[in-house]
Write a protein that holds these residues in place. Structure first.
Motif, short mmCIF file in Angstrom:
data_model
loop_
_atom_site.label_atom_id
_atom_site.label_comp_id
_atom_site.label_asym_id
_atom_site.label_seq_id
_atom_site.Cartn_x
_atom_site.Cartn_y
_atom_site.Cartn_z
N UNK A 1 0.86 -1.18 0.00
CA UNK A 1 0.00 0.00 0.00
C UNK A 1 0.89 1.23 0.00
N UNK A 2 0.42 2.29 -0.63
CA UNK A 2 1.17 3.54 -0.62
C UNK A 2 1.29 4.05 0.82
N UNK B 1 1.80 8.78 -7.11
CA UNK B 1 2.90 8.40 -8.00
C UNK B 1 3.02 6.89 -8.20
N UNK B 2 2.24 6.11 -7.44
CA UNK B 2 2.48 4.68 -7.38
C UNK B 2 2.25 3.97 -8.71
N UNK B 3 1.15 4.26 -9.40
CA UNK B 3 0.83 3.54 -10.64
C UNK B 3 1.91 3.72 -11.69
N UNK B 4 2.36 4.95 -11.87
CA UNK B 4 3.39 5.21 -12.87
C UNK B 4 4.71 4.54 -12.48
N UNK C 1 11.57 2.92 -3.89
CA UNK C 1 11.92 4.05 -3.04
C UNK C 1 13.04 4.89 -3.65
N UNK C 2 14.14 4.20 -4.03
CA UNK C 2 15.35 4.93 -4.43
C UNK C 2 15.26 5.48 -5.86
N UNK C 3 14.75 4.68 -6.79
CA UNK C 3 14.72 5.11 -8.19
C UNK C 3 13.50 5.96 -8.52
N UNK D 1 6.33 2.52 -0.05
CA UNK D 1 5.17 1.66 0.15
C UNK D 1 5.34 0.86 1.43
N UNK D 2 4.23 0.43 1.99
CA UNK D 2 4.22 -0.45 3.15
C UNK D 2 3.73 -1.82 2.71
N UNK D 3 4.36 -2.86 3.21
CA UNK D 3 3.88 -4.21 2.92
C UNK D 3 2.77 -4.56 3.90
N UNK D 4 1.75 -5.24 3.40
CA UNK D 4 0.61 -5.66 4.21
C UNK D 4 0.38 -7.15 3.97
N UNK D 5 -0.45 -7.75 4.79
CA UNK D 5 -0.71 -9.17 4.66
C UNK D 5 -1.40 -9.46 3.32
#
Length: 680
Positions: A402-403, A411-414, A455-457, A462-466
């Motif tokens: 998740x963002x 910005x996540x989709x792009x 993150x870097x590029x 994002x956060x990881x979720x179950x």
């Protein structure tokens, strides 16, 4: 630091014809010392003044922060070197199995492979499997026995281990160089064909015996040489060298070279690559004729993203000559565009050094190919060409994300689209049933890399979720439901009464709506409203929060008001009726079941069967597609497959192949179902 700064000012090596090029991939398991060997080769060739160290994060090949932090390669890296007028494109590939896609890309771009095995560790099953694949593709190979300075096993012992592990014939593996020791410390080596000493001179007591064995192996494949050898003639070095090259190209002989972290073996390996390895004109495997004057045919090997310079595509030129400021066709998948080639560069780790052109057989970096993806073909617009691609491992480890913030969400989709274009091993899924964004990766190390690159590029956190498996629910017995909506708050109110009957249907039927209203109890214009309300409630579920499936819902009765009834009122009443019916029946959770196929060496079959049984798997049968290999088919609940790729790799030492495909939903055992109820 001064030595490495000076390296940046060195011009990139170039080649004006294919016969002056060698494309070589370094392959082997993690920890075998490939990157350190690449540093030694770069120093020996004069490309850098001092070797970097993996432990210090100063090697040319491992330039990403995550590589330096974890002290392992995560991507292929190209080091163009020059040795005696020959350009060597040295391709350093990762050893971790999560980055197998990079290894496959590197081998596809190369014309020969150097297998690096460590004298401190056993030869892994994954290395054996990769050797078999190279054998099937007829890729010429050599073996470097590395880390002899800290060895647990001697050189000769490791050659025997390689011979057995790779299933080689009696004359197939032969030492080309033999280590020279001062006590237990290697100080150099001797060339068995030339008698030349490399490093410090010293006694080499077995060299004559090893040389006889090598000469016999080379001569045995050539009638003329064999006749001269049998007659006792002293074969000259040039004749033996020509014979060695023929045998390497035919994959009937694999030379071995000793090496260690002090640089022993580097010059010897450069000599072998330039005098014994094939140039690009010998490449088969579906490639066009390697002619610099032919129409252009090139292929994108990998795409790298850079936050400063943008996308950089590593390209292998198979035919023709790639020049800046020319228009080429870029094709791949359903993409077909025209691109103007910008300035060309030669990659040296992270550095990009300008070059005027790239002839057939060479590797070169091309920036600003906006739509390029690995495997895409660059060709002359008037001369279409198709080139074979390499297999990309199927990514089977799900990571739900998740963002982290609203700005990240924008910005996540792009960012995900760019990430998937750069890394063909990652698959991005927007799951319509669980409403999760799932990144399918090859393993935990690959997942960590993907998140780091986001993150870097691409500047997205994002956060990881179950990860949620898409469960469903269904009725186990017929039931009746009554839904009544009566609201009055001044003016027009809301009024609707709906009676339904629900009965279970076979698996895969979905939700079927029917009606048998008599006497106009529900006006005809509101029956579609009831159906819409039934489907809307089914999507949300009736008791567990999972979608309802495999039922028929029949509208049998109801009431309407001439003023207060409406489309919205009957939709709401239909949902109430469906939920009321659930109160009078037993609702079962359905879980997805996958058809699973595992190909595994027979030595691991028992462990794999036991593990699948513990995962509630039903084994349908096994067969043997080839000697020593088992093909296992099973049906396994997808809830049990979340980490299966990682754990299967551990059980089988990385030798198993695993595939899964959704089969159907079926009832979950009642002792598990209570854990997955999510009532609204």
């Amino acid at each position: 630091m001064a030595d490495r700064t000076a390296a940046r000012s060195r011009q990139a090596p170039t080649a004006d014809s294919p016969d002056r090029i060698r494309n070589v991939a370094l392959v082997g398991c993690s920890g075998s010392g490939k990157t350190t060997l690449a540093e030694s080769l770069a120093v020996a060739a004069g490309a850098v003044g001092r070797a970097g160290r993996v432990a210090e994060g100063t090697t040319v090949s491992d330039y990403e922060e995550i590589e330096q932090r974890h002290r392992r390669s995560v991507q292929l890296s190209v080091l163009p070197l020059e040795w005696k007028g020959i350009k060597i494109n040295l391709i350093d590939t990762p050893g971790h199995p999560d980055f197998d896609a990079e290894v496959r890309a590197g081998l596809h771009a190369a014309d020969a492979a150097i297998f690096v095995v460590s004298a401190t560790d056993p030869i892994t099953a994954a290395t054996r499997a990769l050797w078999r694949e190279c054998d099937e593709e007829a890729i010429p190979r050599a073996i470097v026995v590395n880390k002899l300075d800290i060895a647990r096993h001697g050189y000769e012992e490791m050659l025997t281990a390689c011979h057995d592990a790779f299933g080689l014939g009696p004359d197939t593996l032969r030492a080309l160089f033999w280590p020279v020791y001062d006590g237990d410390r290697p100080i150099g080596s001797m060339g068995l064909l030339t008698g030349r000493h490399y490093g410090e001179p010293g006694p080499c007591p077995v060299s004559e015996e090893a040389r006889e064995s090598l000469v016999e192996a080379i001569s045995g494949q050539d009638d003329t040489l064999m006749e001269r050898f049998v007659s006792g003639e002293q074969l000259d070095t040039d004749s033996l060298q020509e014979g060695l090259t023929r045998e390497i190209l035919a994959c009937s002989l694999h030379p071995a070279v000793p090496a260690d972290e002090t640089g022993i073996g580097a010059v010897e390996l450069l000599e072998l690559v330039t005098t014994g390895f094939p140039d690009p004109t010998h490449r088969g495997r579906g490639a066009p004729e390697c002619n610099p004057d032919a129409p252009l045919a090139a292929q994108v090997v990998r795409v790298a993203g850079d936050s400063y310079v943008g996308r950089i595509s590593l390209v292998r030129v198979y035919a023709g000559t790639l020049r800046p400021d020319t228009i080429v066709a870029l094709t791949g998948g359903d993409r077909d565009s025209r691109e103007r080639i910008p300035a060309l560069t030669s990659p040296f780790g992270k550095q990009q050094r300008p070059v005027p052109e790239a002839v057939a057989g060479d590797l070169v970096a091309v920036g600003k190919l906006a739509t390029a993806q690995p495997g895409d073909v660059l060709h002359d617009p008037d001369h279409p060409v198709s080139l074979i691609t390499w297999p990309v491992p199927t990514s089977l480890l799900p990571v739900a994300v998740e963002a982290h913030s609203r700005s990240d969400d924008d910005k996540l989709s792009q960012a995900l689209a760019r990430l998937a274009a750069e890394d063909p091993a990652v698959r991005v899924e927007q799951n319509a049933e669980t409403h999760q964004i799932v990144l399918w990766c090859t393993g935990e190390a690959h997942a960590e890399l993907v998140l780091e690159r986001l993150r870097a590029r691409h500047g997205v956190q994002v956060d990881t979720v179950e990860y949620r498996v898409p469960l469903k629910e269904t009725f186990t017995a017929p039931a009746k439901g009554h839904g009544r909506l009566v609201k009055q708050s001044g003016g027009h109110g809301q009024y609707a009464v709906v009676d339904v009957e629900v009965e279970p249907l076979p698996v895969g039927s979905g939700v079927v709506f029917a009606e048998r209203v008599v006497g106009g109890a529900v006006p005809r214009q509101f029956i579609p409203s009831v159906e819409k309300g039934v489907h809307a409630q089914a999507e949300k579920g009736v008791t567990t929060g999972h979608p309802l499936v495999d039922v028929q819902v029949t509208l049998v009765d109801g009431k309407a008001h001439s003023v207060d009834s409406s489309d919205a009122a009957f939709q709401a009443a239909a949902g109430l009726a469906l939920r009321d019916a659930a109160e009078h029946s037993t609702i079962r959770i359905l879980e997805p079941v996958a058809a699973v196929r595992v190909i595994v060496p027979e030595e691991f079959l028992g462990a794999v069967l036991g593990d699948l049984s513990a995962r509630r798997g039903r084994v349908l049968g096994t067969e043997s597609p080839e000697p020593g290999i088992a093909l296992l088919r099973a049906e396994v609940p997808e809830l049990e497959l979340g980490r299966y790729p990682v754990e299967l790799r551990a059980i089988t030492q990385g030798t198993a192949e695993f595939a899964r495909q959704y089969l159907r939903h079926e009832p979950m055992p009642e002792n598990l179902a209570s854990r997955f109820a999510r009532p609204d």
